[in-house]
Design an enzyme around this catalytic site. Structure first.
Site, PDB file in Angstrom:
ATOM      1  N   HIS A   7       3.121  -5.749  -0.483  1.00  0.00           N
ATOM      2  CA  HIS A   7       2.158  -6.123  -1.610  1.00  0.00           C
ATOM      3  C   HIS A   7       1.971  -7.653  -1.524  1.00  0.00           C
ATOM      4  O   HIS A   7       2.355  -8.582  -0.933  1.00  0.00           O
ATOM      5  CB  HIS A   7       2.726  -5.599  -3.165  1.00  0.00           C
ATOM      6  CG  HIS A   7       4.134  -6.500  -3.308  1.00  0.00           C
ATOM      7  ND1 HIS A   7       5.072  -5.604  -2.891  1.00  0.00           N
ATOM      8  CD2 HIS A   7       4.356  -7.499  -3.803  1.00  0.00           C
ATOM      9  CE1 HIS A   7       6.417  -6.362  -3.143  1.00  0.00           C
ATOM     10  NE2 HIS A   7       5.893  -7.384  -3.651  1.00  0.00           N
ATOM     11  N   ASP A  12       5.236  -8.632   3.526  1.00  0.00           N
ATOM     12  CA  ASP A  12       5.709  -7.558   2.445  1.00  0.00           C
ATOM     13  C   ASP A  12       4.484  -6.632   2.322  1.00  0.00           C
ATOM     14  O   ASP A  12       3.353  -6.674   2.681  1.00  0.00           O
ATOM     15  CB  ASP A  12       5.687  -8.563   1.132  1.00  0.00           C
ATOM     16  CG  ASP A  12       7.025  -8.073   0.222  1.00  0.00           C
ATOM     17  OD1 ASP A  12       7.009  -6.519   0.196  1.00  0.00           O
ATOM     18  OD2 ASP A  12       7.420  -8.484  -0.607  1.00  0.00           O
ATOM     19  N   GLY A  68       7.701 -11.024 -10.743  1.00  0.00           N
ATOM     20  CA  GLY A  68       8.351  -9.973  -9.767  1.00  0.00           C
ATOM     21  C   GLY A  68       9.600 -10.376  -8.838  1.00  0.00           C
ATOM     22  O   GLY A  68       9.600 -10.459  -7.600  1.00  0.00           O
ATOM     23  N   ASP A 106      12.496 -10.477 -14.222  1.00  0.00           N
ATOM     24  CA  ASP A 106      13.091 -11.646 -14.285  1.00  0.00           C
ATOM     25  C   ASP A 106      14.089 -11.939 -15.471  1.00  0.00           C
ATOM     26  O   ASP A 106      13.835 -12.945 -16.017  1.00  0.00           O
ATOM     27  CB  ASP A 106      12.262 -12.909 -14.025  1.00  0.00           C
ATOM     28  CG  ASP A 106      11.169 -12.361 -12.654  1.00  0.00           C
ATOM     29  OD1 ASP A 106      11.874 -12.513 -11.548  1.00  0.00           O
ATOM     30  OD2 ASP A 106      10.122 -12.341 -13.109  1.00  0.00           O
ATOM     31  N   HIS A 143       6.114 -14.361  -5.533  1.00  0.00           N
ATOM     32  CA  HIS A 143       5.422 -14.090  -6.567  1.00  0.00           C
ATOM     33  C   HIS A 143       5.369 -15.184  -7.783  1.00  0.00           C
ATOM     34  O   HIS A 143       4.690 -15.209  -8.593  1.00  0.00           O
ATOM     35  CB  HIS A 143       5.888 -12.791  -7.223  1.00  0.00           C
ATOM     36  CG  HIS A 143       5.460 -11.525  -6.576  1.00  0.00           C
ATOM     37  ND1 HIS A 143       4.417 -11.159  -6.278  1.00  0.00           N
ATOM     38  CD2 HIS A 143       6.436 -10.537  -5.902  1.00  0.00           C
ATOM     39  CE1 HIS A 143       4.498  -9.855  -5.612  1.00  0.00           C
ATOM     40  NE2 HIS A 143       5.683  -9.728  -5.385  1.00  0.00           N
TER      41      HIS A 143
END
Length: 181
Positions: free
Chosen positions: A169, A167, A140, A91, A132
């Protein structure tokens, strides 16, 4: 209720961009949007930024202020905020980060509001799903957590929500925000 899903996409959808070397890029939209248009779906909602009061439904005021700070300048003078999750790696800061991230959130909020109002039955937001982001930090590739905001909006109307994350994960930010609900 209209039978056609609401497609959330517009000029601001391309602003959420960590730069050319980052794996999450708005360039990914081209083929998907072209395919949706070929199938008869046209963008029906161009996302606009969510307000700070909307963002603070799931994010802390300090965090929103921190993101806004990074948004103001392209050159951050090396100042980063690892506590807020903003820095090298997933990020990195970029000029306009707050506005771009708030537009993703605003797109998901307006989509859930259209569903709640009975204007549409389904919505698809190709730029959304930033699952996230935590209440007080980025994670994330996710600055603001638009699915958590949409869930909070539906819950405010007393709706029960089943969140299914497709997704590959864990949507850990959505879980962290709504785990006690």
């Amino acid at each position: 209720m209209a039978g056609q899903p609401l497609l959330v996409f517009g000029p601001r959808s391309l602003d959420y961009d960590f730069g050319p070397a980052h794996p999450l890029t708005p360039r990914r939209f081209g083929p998907g949007i072209d395919l949706l248009r070929a199938l008869g779906a046209d963008p029906g909602l161009a996302p606009e930024p969510a307000s700070d009061s909307e963002l603070t439904a799931v994010h802390t005021r300090r965090y929103v202020d921190t993101v806004r700070h990074f948004s103001l300048a392209a050159d951050h003078g090396g100042w980063l905020d690892p506590e807020a999750g903003i820095g090298p790696g997933d990020d990195p800061p970029f000029a306009g980060m707050h506005e771009a991230s708030a537009a993703v959130a605003g797109g998901s909020l307006r989509a859930i509001e259209a569903i709640l109002a009975g204007e549409v039955e389904h919505a698809i937001h190709p730029g959304g799903g930033l699952h996230h982001a935590m209440p007080d930090r980025a994670s994330g590739f996710c600055i603001y957590n638009d699915p958590a905001l949409a869930i909070a909006r539906a819950r405010r109307d007393g709706r029960r929500v089943l969140y299914v994350d497709l997704d590959v994960h864990h949507g850990d930010g959505v879980e962290a925000i709504h785990r006690d609900d």
